[in-house]
Scaffold this active site. Sequence first.
Site, PDB file in Angstrom:
ATOM      1  N   ASP A 266      -7.119   3.152  -6.062  1.00  0.00           N
ATOM      2  CA  ASP A 266      -5.853   2.864  -5.399  1.00  0.00           C
ATOM      3  C   ASP A 266      -5.912   1.556  -4.603  1.00  0.00           C
ATOM      4  O   ASP A 266      -6.872   1.312  -3.866  1.00  0.00           O
ATOM      5  CB  ASP A 266      -5.520   4.032  -4.467  1.00  0.00           C
ATOM      6  CG  ASP A 266      -4.231   3.825  -3.704  1.00  0.00           C
ATOM      7  OD1 ASP A 266      -3.178   3.768  -4.352  1.00  0.00           O
ATOM      8  OD2 ASP A 266      -4.284   3.716  -2.465  1.00  0.00           O
ATOM      9  N   GLU A 303      -5.524  -0.383  -9.187  1.00  0.00           N
ATOM     10  CA  GLU A 303      -4.171  -0.763  -8.786  1.00  0.00           C
ATOM     11  C   GLU A 303      -4.325  -2.019  -7.948  1.00  0.00           C
ATOM     12  O   GLU A 303      -5.067  -2.022  -6.961  1.00  0.00           O
ATOM     13  CB  GLU A 303      -3.494   0.326  -7.967  1.00  0.00           C
ATOM     14  CG  GLU A 303      -2.081  -0.064  -7.552  1.00  0.00           C
ATOM     15  CD  GLU A 303      -1.510   0.808  -6.447  1.00  0.00           C
ATOM     16  OE1 GLU A 303      -0.277   0.828  -6.312  1.00  0.00           O
ATOM     17  OE2 GLU A 303      -2.283   1.441  -5.715  1.00  0.00           O
TER      18      GLU A 303
END
Length: 614
Positions: A266, A303
């Site tokens: 993330d 990400e």
Amino acid sequence: MNGLNVSKRTIGVNFTASEEARVQLWAPEAKEVELLIPGKNKTVSLTCKEQGYWIAETNHLQPGDLYYFELDGKKQLPDPASLSQPDDVLGASQALDISSFKWEDGSWQHFPLKEYISYEIHIGTFTSEGTFAAAEKKLDYLVDLGITAVEIMPVAQFSGTRNWGYDGVYPFCVQHSYGGAQGLQSFVNACHIKGLAVILDVVYNHIGPEGNHLAEFGPYFTEKYRTPWGNAINFDDAWCDGVRKFFIENALMWFRDFHIDALRMDAVHAIKDFSPMHILQEIRQEVDLLMQQTGRKHYLIVELDLNDTRFINPLSKLGYGMDAQWIDEFHHALRVTSGQEKTGYYSDFEAIESLAKSYQDAYVYDGAFSEHRKKVFGVKTENPGEQFVVFSQNHDQVGNRMLGERTSQLVSFEMQKVLAGAVLVSPYLPMLFMGEEYGEKNPFQYFVSHKDPELAEAVRKGRREEFKAFHIEGEAPDPVSEETFERSKLRWDSVDQEPHKTMLSYYKKLIAIRKSQSPLYVLNRKEVSVEYKKETQVIILRRQHKMQDIICLMNFSKQEQPVDVPVYASLWYKLLGSSDQEWAGPKDMPARFSGELALTLPPESITLYSNHYE
């Protein structure tokens, strides 16, 4: 790095073949550490070794026992490397022997990343039960759809039973309400038996707010940098070696002990690390070593809100060695092109033009001035298509809307089909968000179940503030309410109802075409060409491999639009027309034609033609 062993987990509580517990805790500033086993009224003293690691070996702690650590005779705390928290984040840790799971995936052959067609799920809302066991029952459905990889949103233990997962506070612990460690192992085992790879979303840029005890054990955080979540995780300040080992061991555990195939990390742009070797590079090195030892292939996907190829270039080119990255810019361009609002960061994107550039260049901003960012942004990339993940929606882009509306609530039935096609004909790795394939109508909203009343109210207030400019649309849903969570669950009973049934069949056909046609599944960006007509809102995407061409005609306007495309092939065969009556569309496109391609495209449609008949 001191104590790092890629072949086995060393921190926390682990068991030998004779079920002796080996305990290791990093607490570099503690003067005394004890292991408390309340169910047996036992206390075990740990011995301090080098660099702040406290060690003990004991037969008193057995699998299933609850335990705490006590530092300097003061507060009793759960294990920061806990594998189980049956009594939530503030309760005792539970000792587990995760190596005892009986795997049945010995014949599993992990395939190349270029074959990934991913499907993102949130375990809590994917089924009414919200468990790994219930999700297992949907795997045949995903196989039939044509999915090759299941991506699980974060499962690290969080407070309560309702959370997106990005508030996890025990990175090694699988959420108890989902089914815990064994539930995840069983799910991965079942996926592999059915030929599905598994991607796990992990969070290495922050720790959640409730039940976060890491700072009480050591300098896990640093005041050198601020992030949206407070002090940054300490990857380069004093005592950072122990923190780095903690997260490297976490990545290795998922691959080695849970047979996870890929990690999606993330928001890595929020990781603050100016060490000579970035933490992502070190994770890459250690994962490479693990793969050498096991012979199994694992991928690292990030990400990344930066158009920076340093992250996805190999270590040999001084990159961080990540295998792929999400590119939100493709999504933003696609959303604007479909006629949705140009607010916030969407304001940087032009309909048609930006999408055409993303098809050609991956990054929309690759050295141009960004008005939203107020600076020149990005670099050009020649990286292969398999290093970029694209989508028409995901948990962030849906759930961070005030009302959490899915694309099915924002655009027409015909445009939904165009968006699906636009993703699946791209020269990148496609990802679906759970439910989009049948046009799920339920929203996916932001939800939490914090127990601390002040924290819960702060989250409510934060959401209200975030959307105060949207008061005309109503109030933001209460993120703490159980109703918000229940409202976000998929309605599986709609799959067999129209128009959902037709949409599902359409997605199956699209995915089958993607998997069977070499110009689409061979992700060679050099064999991609794009033309666009901004005034008619038409994009003509050409994909080629060897002697086969596929032409993708996309009309994003609400009117019929003529196209006239010079082609060399004598015969062209239709692979798919979203406007065909087979897909509940208004008009059948020609099944074949010869000579020059001169057609009238129906409104909001995508049509695929090939010069090969198969």
